[in-house]
Design a protein around this motif. Structure first.
Motif, mmCIF file in Angstrom:
data_model
loop_
_atom_site.group_PDB
_atom_site.id
_atom_site.type_symbol
_atom_site.label_atom_id
_atom_site.label_comp_id
_atom_site.label_asym_id
_atom_site.label_seq_id
_atom_site.Cartn_x
_atom_site.Cartn_y
_atom_site.Cartn_z
ATOM 1 N N PHE A 13 39.091 64.360 59.689
ATOM 2 C CA PHE A 13 38.759 65.388 60.665
ATOM 3 C C PHE A 13 38.384 64.762 62.003
ATOM 4 C CE2 PHE A 13 37.628 66.790 56.427
ATOM 5 C CZ PHE A 13 38.341 67.971 56.315
ATOM 6 N N THR A 14 38.676 65.465 63.077
ATOM 7 C CA THR A 14 38.194 65.022 64.371
ATOM 8 C C THR A 14 36.696 65.301 64.462
ATOM 9 O OG1 THR A 14 38.322 67.042 65.697
ATOM 10 C CG2 THR A 14 40.393 65.886 65.268
ATOM 11 N N ALA A 15 36.078 64.794 65.495
ATOM 12 C CA ALA A 15 34.667 65.095 65.758
ATOM 13 C C ALA A 15 34.530 66.099 66.894
ATOM 14 C CB ALA A 15 33.907 63.814 66.111
ATOM 15 N N ASP A 16 35.656 66.701 67.304
ATOM 16 C CA ASP A 16 35.647 67.667 68.401
ATOM 17 C C ASP A 16 35.342 69.053 67.849
ATOM 18 O OD1 ASP A 16 36.493 65.637 70.178
ATOM 19 O OD2 ASP A 16 38.556 65.916 69.502
ATOM 20 N N ASP A 397 42.762 65.968 68.137
ATOM 21 C CA ASP A 397 41.779 65.029 68.680
ATOM 22 C C ASP A 397 41.950 64.938 70.194
ATOM 23 O OD1 ASP A 397 40.031 62.985 69.224
ATOM 24 O OD2 ASP A 397 41.196 61.422 68.217
ATOM 25 N N VAL A 398 40.958 65.412 70.937
ATOM 26 C CA VAL A 398 41.062 65.432 72.397
ATOM 27 C C VAL A 398 39.980 64.602 73.080
ATOM 28 C CG1 VAL A 398 42.197 67.678 72.424
ATOM 29 C CG2 VAL A 398 39.692 67.560 72.531
ATOM 30 N N GLY A 399 39.070 64.058 72.314
ATOM 31 C CA GLY A 399 37.974 63.298 72.923
ATOM 32 C C GLY A 399 38.371 61.872 73.222
ATOM 33 N N ALA A 400 38.237 61.460 74.479
ATOM 34 C CA ALA A 400 38.562 60.087 74.870
ATOM 35 C C ALA A 400 37.398 59.153 74.559
ATOM 36 C CB ALA A 400 38.891 60.020 76.354
ATOM 37 N N PRO A 401 37.672 57.887 74.309
ATOM 38 C CA PRO A 401 36.588 56.921 74.103
ATOM 39 C C PRO A 401 35.738 56.777 75.363
ATOM 40 C CG PRO A 401 38.719 56.009 73.427
ATOM 41 C CD PRO A 401 39.006 57.271 74.175
ATOM 42 N N THR A 402 34.528 56.282 75.186
ATOM 43 C CA THR A 402 33.700 55.973 76.341
ATOM 44 C C THR A 402 34.330 54.820 77.125
ATOM 45 O OG1 THR A 402 32.361 54.427 75.049
ATOM 46 C CG2 THR A 402 31.596 56.717 75.176
ATOM 47 N N THR A 403 33.931 54.699 78.375
ATOM 48 C CA THR A 403 34.504 53.669 79.244
ATOM 49 C C THR A 403 33.929 52.302 78.905
ATOM 50 O OG1 THR A 403 34.746 55.290 81.003
ATOM 51 C CG2 THR A 403 34.843 52.981 81.637
ATOM 52 N N PRO A 404 34.772 51.297 78.711
ATOM 53 C CA PRO A 404 34.242 49.955 78.439
ATOM 54 C C PRO A 404 33.431 49.431 79.624
ATOM 55 C CG PRO A 404 36.614 50.080 78.011
ATOM 56 C CD PRO A 404 36.237 51.321 78.750
ATOM 57 N N VAL A 405 32.524 48.518 79.338
ATOM 58 C CA VAL A 405 31.794 47.795 80.377
ATOM 59 C C VAL A 405 32.275 46.353 80.322
ATOM 60 C CG1 VAL A 405 29.550 47.126 81.272
ATOM 61 C CG2 VAL A 405 29.818 49.316 80.101
ATOM 62 N N ALA A 406 32.889 45.896 81.407
ATOM 63 C CA ALA A 406 33.583 44.610 81.394
ATOM 64 C C ALA A 406 32.835 43.550 82.178
ATOM 65 C CB ALA A 406 34.998 44.768 81.949
ATOM 66 N N SER A 407 33.114 42.300 81.813
ATOM 67 C CA SER A 407 32.541 41.144 82.485
ATOM 68 C C SER A 407 33.569 40.027 82.422
ATOM 69 C CB SER A 407 31.238 40.720 81.790
ATOM 70 O OG SER A 407 30.721 39.529 82.341
ATOM 71 N N ALA A 408 33.523 39.117 83.363
ATOM 72 C CA ALA A 408 34.442 37.979 83.350
ATOM 73 C C ALA A 408 33.711 36.748 83.859
ATOM 74 C CB ALA A 408 35.668 38.257 84.222
ATOM 75 N N SER A 409 34.019 35.591 83.268
ATOM 76 C CA SER A 409 33.422 34.344 83.718
ATOM 77 C C SER A 409 34.407 33.214 83.469
ATOM 78 C CB SER A 409 32.099 34.062 82.994
ATOM 79 O OG SER A 409 32.337 33.763 81.630
ATOM 80 N N SER A 410 34.185 32.131 84.177
ATOM 81 C CA SER A 410 35.024 30.945 84.021
ATOM 82 C C SER A 410 34.157 29.717 84.180
ATOM 83 C CB SER A 410 36.148 30.935 85.066
ATOM 84 O OG SER A 410 36.963 29.804 84.920
#
Length: 899
Positions: A13-16, A397-410
């Motif tokens: 089942f969806t969660a919507d 199912d119409v609910g989109a995932p939450t937005t990722p929080v990104a980081s980058a380093s080198s």
């Protein structure tokens, strides 16, 4: 509509939530037949869903609803009583789907006299007047076979004969049957095994037919003779519900007090023995097995025993497999843990009455779509007003995932580590992430990762196509199986160093599996920079970000207020008897506090806690573990470190015991080779210190932390000293210099100045375009030289903004200004290019052009102009400094390092 396969299997089942009519009270009971859902409880009316027009309708403790629309049907029944409050507590449908049985506390149905148990003809929606067995007290549970109706409740007699809390009557006539299963406390649940031979009893009781058995028992379906007793359910816990499938039966429990059992048990039908026990705390009200998944309603708030979420927020609707996949895990405390929770997580609230939330569930089908219906006390579903009833479908199912929080380093040439906190989707636990580099519309990589609402581990991807000295930006999206896609994450940028950054590279080389550098720019995510640990952190109560200078050149620190702020790891883990914890700190506090440690909770105070370094009120440092008693090493009485300077502290445990190091020096050891065994989370900045020696005034640290790391090994003194020394080593610094002015010229409009245009153009022949940019260049930092330089620009969003031609970056030798320069007044350009880019792909994206380092070095500390030219006919269009496009302003990326 997307099909059910769009939901992460085996969830069905969806969660919507879907629009559903709602009562004005509590739903206690639910059943379904032929596309109709029956709901009973304590209420007087039903009304349309929020935001839907329609008038309230009378519904006296009962309503029938269309499974597919959520609207009331024409079937209307009123359950009433002359004295007191009538209520419907249980509903069950006969095997032939023709009769609905209702139990509770009531004296009439639509005026037809009954006694707390009624039979309803479903086709005509009328009570069967001839069916009226006398139950003088509340009926709380019902189960039916082809010819027998079993009841559980508060009664002690039926039809004047002794039947204590459980009874059986003829399903057609209501005549009392000889089944006797007397118990000493209320019966709450009753179920018949699929073979019809046995009846499962649940409730508050301690004896069944004088045999000791608490809360659960198995009896013969005909006689009530005891077949199986249970003595391992805590005395302060009861069974609220029982359900079966083809291979097992499942119980839901509620209790109160210490040592309570609030969770679920899975048992075998073959011999009625226990398969597993899920000991989550939070009053399970209902269990429903469906297609290999056990759905449950509760207010689970602590699943620490299951190695899942710690004590905290309430989770009202959960799903887990009915059986372990493969071999079951080894017992813990004498019990096999329950199967791990699945990715189905609609939210609710406590609601009315006892504040329990959801109480009952049912699966109905109509038009080839299946619906999970939920009833109870809640007044919110998924954060929206919805009382007592809700439903979820197998499609749509119409609910989109939450937005990722990104980081980058080198930390070294040729590699960027892109990290992000995984997203959360209420009905998809396995998500697809796309990483976009330099604003490109085409992903540079695609990664699949799993996450749950309470477990959102870091995912990462290494970009090995980057060039030293150049700057790159990254954004990430998350997509579920139905194709619903989150928004792009905020842009994260990084400049690839021209040489290895010695300190972070050594931490990674020495095997850290948690490494928080605190260079994060967005709350609440703290990235893990270890090679593959992916043990990111969650910031609590918004610590101060990007505090500069950090302990290590080129890194920033995180500031903590000493009262409530901390960072905890987002993955529960167990830590053995060999480990190292390390951090840098700076403070002038006189209230002490925990710098780093391990505990069994996240945002709430940890009851189990050790493996920590803390500061006393006077500024001394203490490192300790717990192995039945606190075992600690501390700095000397006059060795204090609250002097507002950066200090390095390390604690290790291994076969030789525990050792404390400060600023590269050994401050003492103790022969303590063991510690507490529990699963938990790493904390930085605070957690419980109750019971520890020289406990400070505050559990929380006031000051700054930097470069926190955890290792699964005990670092040697030489390794610790090396880390301390490397932090002082010179490192590259990066400056980004944006244009102070830019423009372009157009041979087709020879007298027009384009200094305020939002884009710049370059073309060599036809109608000539040239672009000019001015930069105020910094001087090289003391003791450093320019190691690399690059021009960075972003192609615009217009069609064919890219070019197939080679574009050259050349010095501007003549005078120009954005306000007045046109084709007719264009400046002279140098003949020798500083750098070139051989073709720019179509699509709006960021691009880098490496520049001649010696030529740029010669003009450091001055105002310097660059021009863009080409020899072909295919124009390049890029954003200017006047554009509002993200990452749009042209800039120089300058890397300085030691000579």
């Amino acid at each position: 509509m997307p099909q059910a396969s769009a939901i992460t299997a085996p969830v069905a089942f969806t969660a919507d939530e879907l629009p559903t009519w709602q009562p004005d009270g509590i739903v206690w009971a639910m059943a379904q037949a032929n596309g109709t859902v029956f709901a009973g409880g304590t209420f007087s009316a039903v009304r349309p869903p929020e935001g839907v027009a329609g008038a309230e309708r009378e519904a006296v403790n009962f309503v029938a609803l269309d499974a597919a629309t959520g609207n009331p049907t024409s079937c209307k029944l009123a359950f009433t009583i002359g004295d007191g409050t009538a209520t419907v507590r249980t509903l069950v449908v006969s095997k032939d789907k023709k009769t609905l049985y209702a139990g509770g506390y009531f004296g009439a149905v639509n005026g037809t006299p009954v006694s707390s148990l009624a039979a309803i003809d479903i086709a005509s929606c009328t009570p069967k007047a001839a069916f009226h067995p006398g139950f003088p007290a509340t009926v709380r549970g019902l189960a039916v076979t082809d010819d027998t109706l079993y009841a559980a409740g508060d009664f002690t007699t039926v039809e004047g004969q002794t039947r204590e809390r459980f009874a059986a009557v003829d399903a057609s006539s209501g005549a009392l049957k000889p089944f006797v299963a007397n118990v000493d406390e209320p019966g709450r649940a009753v179920e018949v095994t699929p073979d019809g031979k046995n009846v499962l009893l649940g409730g508050d009781f301690f004896t069944v037919n004088n045999a000791n058995s608490h809360a659960l028992a198995v009896v013969d379906a005909a006689s009530g003779a005891v077949k199986k007793t249970y003595t391992n359910i805590p005395s302060n816990s009861v069974v609220k519900d029982i359900s079966t499938d083809d291979t097992g039966f499942y119980t839901g429990h509620e209790g109160s007090g210490g040592g309570v059992f609030d969770g679920r048990i899975g048992l075998r039908l073959s011999d009625f023995t226990e398969k597993w026990r899920d000991r989550c705390l939070g009053a399970t009200q209902f269990v429903l097995p469906y297609e290999g998944v056990l759905y449950s309603s509760s207010h689970a708030h602590d699943c620490s025993t299951e190695l899942e979420f710690p004590d905290g927020k309430r989770n009202f609707l959960l799903a887990q497999p009915t059986n372990h996949e493969g071999a079951a895990p080894a017992p813990v405390d004498g019990f096999v843990r329950g199967p791990a929770k699945l990715g189905w997580h609609p939210t609710a609230n406590d609601g009315l009455g006892e504040g329990i939330g959801p109480r009952v569930m049912a699966v109905a089908e109509k038009n080839d779509v299946k619906y999970m219906w939920v009833g109870g006390e809640f007044t919110l579903i998924n954060g929206k007003a919805q009382q007592g009833l809700t439903r979820f479908a197998s499609t749509g199912d119409v609910g989109a995932p939450t937005t990722p929080v990104a980081s980058a380093s080198s930390v070294k040439p040729g590699e960027v580590q892109v990290r992000w906190r995984t997203s959360y989707d209420a009905d998809d636990s396995k998500l697809t992430y796309r990483i976009y580099r330099n604003g490109s519309a085409t992903p540079a990589a695609t990664v699949t990762a799993s996450s749950l609402e309470w477990e959102r581990p870091q995912a990462s991807w290494n970009d090995t196509t980057v060039k030293a000295g150049q700057s790159y930006t990254y954004r990430v999206t998350a997509t579920d199986a139905a194709g619903n896609t989150s928004a792009l994450s905020a842009t994260t940028s990084v400049t690839v160093p021209t040489s290895v950054q010695s300190y972070p590279n050594q931490v990674r080389t020495d095997g850290a599996d948690l490494y928080w550098r605190y260079d994060d720019a967005v709350s609440p995510y703290t990235a893990d920079s270890s090679v593959s640990g992916n043990r990111s952190g969650v910031q609590v109560n918004a610590p101060a970000l990007k505090q500069s200078p950090g302990a290590v050149p080129g890194s920033t620190a995180m500031g903590f207020n000493g009262t409530s702020q901390q960072v905890h790891s987002d993955r529960r883990q167990s830590v053995g008897n060999t480990f190292t914890i390390e951090t840098w700190f700076k403070t002038n506090t006189t209230r002490g506090g925990k710098l780093i440690g391990f505990g069994n909770n996240t945002t709430r105070s940890s009851g189990s806690n050790d493996r920590h370094i803390y500061m006393t009120n006077t500024g001394r440092l203490v490192f300790g573990v717990y192995n039945g008693s606190t075992r600690t090493v501390s700095t000397g009485l006059f060795e204090t470190y609250n002097d507002n300077k950066w200090h390095h502290v390390v604690g290790t445990q291994g076969p030789g015991g525990i050792t404390l190091y400060v600023d590269g020096q050994n401050k003492g050891s103790l022969n303590a080779t063991s510690n507490s065994t529990y699963a938990g989370y790493w904390h930085a900045g605070g957690d419980n210190l109750s019971g520890w020696p020289t406990r400070p005034t505050s559990n929380f640290f006031a000051g700054q932390l930097d470069e926190t790391a955890v290792y699964p090994t005990a670092l040697t003194q030489a390794q610790v000293k090396n880390h301390f020394d490397l932090a002082k080593a010179p490192t590259d610094t990066v400056s980004t210099v944006k244009t102070t002015e830019d423009t372009y010229i157009n041979q087709g409009a020879p007298s027009t100045a384009y200094g305020t245009a939002t884009s710049l153009a370059v073309r060599g022949s036809g109608s000539l375009y040239q672009a000019y940019m001015r930069f105020d260049l910094p001087a090289a930092p003391a003791g450093q030289v320019l190691k690399s330089a690059a021009l960075q620009f972003k192609t615009s969003t217009q069609a064919s903004a890219g070019t197939a031609d080679t574009v050259s970056v050349v010095p501007v030798t003549g005078n120009w200004s954005g306000a007045s320069t046109s084709f007719n007044t264009k400046p002279a350009l140098g003949a020798t290019p500083l750098g070139t880019i051989a073709g720019v792909p179509e699509g709006s994206a960021v691009h880098n052009v490496e520049l001649d380092t010696a030529a740029v070095t010669a003009v450091l500390g001055s105002s310097y102009s660059l021009g863009l030219t080409s020899n072909g006919t295919d124009p390049l269009w890029i954003w200017s400094s006047e554009s509002t496009a993200a990452e749009g302003t042209p800039q120089l990326v300058l890397t300085f390092g030691a000579k």
